[in-house]
Write an enzyme that holds these catalytic residues in place. Structure first.
Site, short mmCIF file in Angstrom:
data_model
loop_
_atom_site.label_atom_id
_atom_site.label_comp_id
_atom_site.label_asym_id
_atom_site.label_seq_id
_atom_site.Cartn_x
_atom_site.Cartn_y
_atom_site.Cartn_z
N ARG A 24 0.83 -1.21 0.00
CA ARG A 24 0.00 0.00 0.00
C ARG A 24 0.86 1.25 0.00
NH1 ARG A 24 -3.37 -0.68 5.13
NH2 ARG A 24 -1.36 -1.50 5.75
N ASN A 42 -5.98 -2.83 2.43
CA ASN A 42 -5.96 -4.28 2.52
C ASN A 42 -7.40 -4.77 2.60
OD1 ASN A 42 -3.18 -4.49 2.56
ND2 ASN A 42 -3.03 -4.57 4.77
#
Length: 99
Positions: A24, A42
């Site tokens: 990320r 996520n």
């Protein structure tokens, strides 16, 4: 070929070893370098999903990055893109990581 100035939005989900490998963070960095906006997070199924918005050519660069490169320790098995469409205005002001 997309006309200059047109904006697009695309949803993405990346499969493989993409959690616990700073995926990320690297996605946010890459999207910001490209001056794209949106978010990623996520998912409960072990993927990273999100939305990216900006010029089509820059979205295509991010899509290739999500599909083939990712973070240094990620192992991408596939990337799925959906709901790609032209938009009138950007819906976000930056690219962020959602928790």
């Amino acid at each position: 070929m997309a006309a200059a100035g047109k904006l697009y939005s695309v949803n993405f989900e990346v499969f493989g070893t993409v959690q616990g490998v700073f995926f990320r963070k690297y996605t946010r960095t890459k999207a910001s370098e490209l001056r794209l906006v949106g978010w990623c997070r996520n998912t409960s199924k072990g993927t990273v999903a999100g939305i990216a918005q900006g010029p089509k050519a820059k979205l295509d660069v991010l899509k290739d990055w999500l599909r083939y490169k990712g973070s240094p320790h990620s192992r991408i098995t596939s990337a799925v893109f959906s709901n790609e469409r032209e938009i009138e205005t950007l819906e976000f002001v930056a690219f962020t990581v959602k928790h």
